[in-house]
Scaffold this motif. Structure first.
Motif, PDB file in Angstrom:
ATOM      1  N   SER A 133      -1.435   6.732   3.103  1.00 17.86           N
ATOM      2  CA  SER A 133      -2.077   7.872   2.445  1.00 17.86           C
ATOM      3  C   SER A 133      -2.574   7.521   1.048  1.00 17.86           C
ATOM      4  CB  SER A 133      -1.101   9.055   2.366  1.00 17.86           C
ATOM      5  OG  SER A 133       0.002   8.743   1.538  1.00 17.86           O
ATOM      6  N   PHE A 134      -1.941   6.552   0.411  1.00 20.29           N
ATOM      7  CA  PHE A 134      -2.387   6.161  -0.936  1.00 20.29           C
ATOM      8  C   PHE A 134      -3.673   5.333  -0.872  1.00 20.29           C
ATOM      9  CE2 PHE A 134      -2.585   3.144  -4.439  1.00 20.29           C
ATOM     10  CZ  PHE A 134      -2.483   3.988  -5.538  1.00 20.29           C
TER      11      PHE A 134
ATOM     12  N   GLN B 215      -3.775  13.216  -0.452  1.00 19.66           N
ATOM     13  CA  GLN B 215      -2.623  12.389  -0.099  1.00 19.66           C
ATOM     14  C   GLN B 215      -1.430  13.250   0.323  1.00 19.66           C
ATOM     15  OE1 GLN B 215      -3.740   8.839  -3.346  1.00 19.66           O
ATOM     16  NE2 GLN B 215      -2.054  10.249  -3.707  1.00 19.66           N
TER      17      GLN B 215
ATOM     18  N   TYR C  16       3.097   6.769  -7.581  1.00 17.52           N
ATOM     19  CA  TYR C  16       2.908   7.721  -6.480  1.00 17.52           C
ATOM     20  C   TYR C  16       4.100   7.698  -5.527  1.00 17.52           C
ATOM     21  CZ  TYR C  16       1.264   9.282  -1.896  1.00 17.52           C
ATOM     22  OH  TYR C  16       1.168   9.882  -0.674  1.00 17.52           O
TER      23      TYR C  16
END
Length: 348
Positions: free
Chosen positions: A49-50, A318, A95
């Motif tokens: 997702s990053f 994200q 993140y």
């Protein structure tokens, strides 16, 4: 009886104890393996997702300015505010560290925590997709069992043909068609339903409930029409595999009515593949249906995801992507854990 013979008799007293113990220990190992696999999948989704959404072209900071003339110093200040001036590896570690604590950052366009935006839109998605899930699951199982039990008949051919046709239709296309025919109106058919949104506004109490239900009709019909065919076909196929089994012949030989043989014996055993499909579809109720929510302007997670992609609002995209994937992974894992309880052979 000699003392030497006693241990042998004691050991032979429960000859099946070993296999039973192995069966009892098989499920915990199976459970641990599935949970570990789910954890690895969630970590893979977190990493994906990053990096995935950073391939989207466009500068989110420039998009946030709405095309206004902004100085280089202001753009730099925006990038510093959202951490976009940091090296990629630093952004990634920050993140992951925050995501593991449930913090997906702050949305660029809404200037609010991502978790708050997801929590705000989640009930709307669950209302839409949850209602559709109950309807298309019940309809698919009912028609699937009827079609299999009377295979080759007119009802079977009509049901399977219609299910295959609707299942192959893109949901957004069907949604647009329903809006044109039943919302806008065409020819002698008047517009009977709202073109989009979740409410008209100004309603309270029971009137508000009716207003929301009125807005639900077209998106729910779209989802049910497209999704029920999969459940029907899986249920029909599984029941057809069971219908030649010896235990059904034995049940009929005992004088049981055909309806009882179907309901009490054939259908419960044939529903095992359908249970897996139901859990997978449950995971999708959290993800919602992005295209349908976008077509009908439904204020759920799908519509929010579409909005976030257009910026791109990286923290929001994200966070939503992780929630969508996590819901499917968790429900798929639960299906794997329930399946051995229905059929113990799976965990061996």
């Amino acid at each position: 009886m000699t003392a030497d013979a006693s241990p042998a008799l004691v050991e032979d007293k429960h000859p099946a104890a070993g296999p039973r113990a192995r069966k009892r220990s098989a499920y915990p190992r199976y459970l641990a393996g599935k949970v570990a696999g789910a954890a690895v999948s969630l970590l893979a989704v977190l990493v994906t997702s990053f990096f995935l959404f950073r391939l989207i072209p466009g500068d989110p900071v420039k998009t946030m300015t709405g095309g206004r003339q902004v100085s280089a110093e202001q753009l730099a200040a925006y990038r510093e505010e959202f951490g976009l001036d940091l090296p990629l590896w630093r952004q990634f570690t920050d993140y992951c560290g925050k995501a593991l604590t449930g913090d997906f950052g702050t949305s660029y366009q809404f200037r609010a925590p991502v978790v708050d935006k997801i929590t705000e839109a989640l009930p709307n998605t669950l209302l839409l997709t949850g209602t559709a899930f109950v309807l298309y699951t019940a309809l698919g199982i009912f028609l699937g069992t009827r079609s299999a039990w009377r295979r080759g008949g007119l009802g079977d051919r009509v049901n399977t043909g219609l299910a295959l046709t609707l299942y192959s239709i893109p949901s957004f296309w069907l949604g647009l068609l329903l809006i044109i025919v039943l919302a806008v109106g065409i020819g002698p058919v008047p517009g009977m339903f709202p073109t989009g949104g979740m409410e008209s506004g100004g309603e309270e109490g029971f009137g508000y409930v009716l207003d929301v239900a009125h807005h639900l009709v077209l998106p729910v019909v779209t989802l049910v029409a497209v999704e029920y065919g999969q459940t029907l076909l899986v249920t029909r196929s599984a029941l057809l595999d069971e219908m030649g089994s010896d235990y059904l012949t034995t049940a009929r030989a005992k004088g049981l009515r055909d309806d009882l043989v179907r309901r009490r014996h054939a259908v419960p055993n044939a529903l095992l593949p359908t249970v897996t499909l139901i859990f997978i579809n449950l995971g999708r109720t959290v993800a919602g249906v992005i295209l349908v929510e976008t077509v009908f302007s439904w204020p759920g997670l799908g519509g929010l995801f579409y909005q976030a992609l257009s910026v791109p609002d990286l923290p929001l995209v994200q966070g939503l992507f992780f929630v969508f994937a996590a819901a499917v992974i968790v429900m798929n894992t639960l299906a794997d854990l329930v399946y051995p309880l229905l059929d113990p052979r799976v965990a061996r």
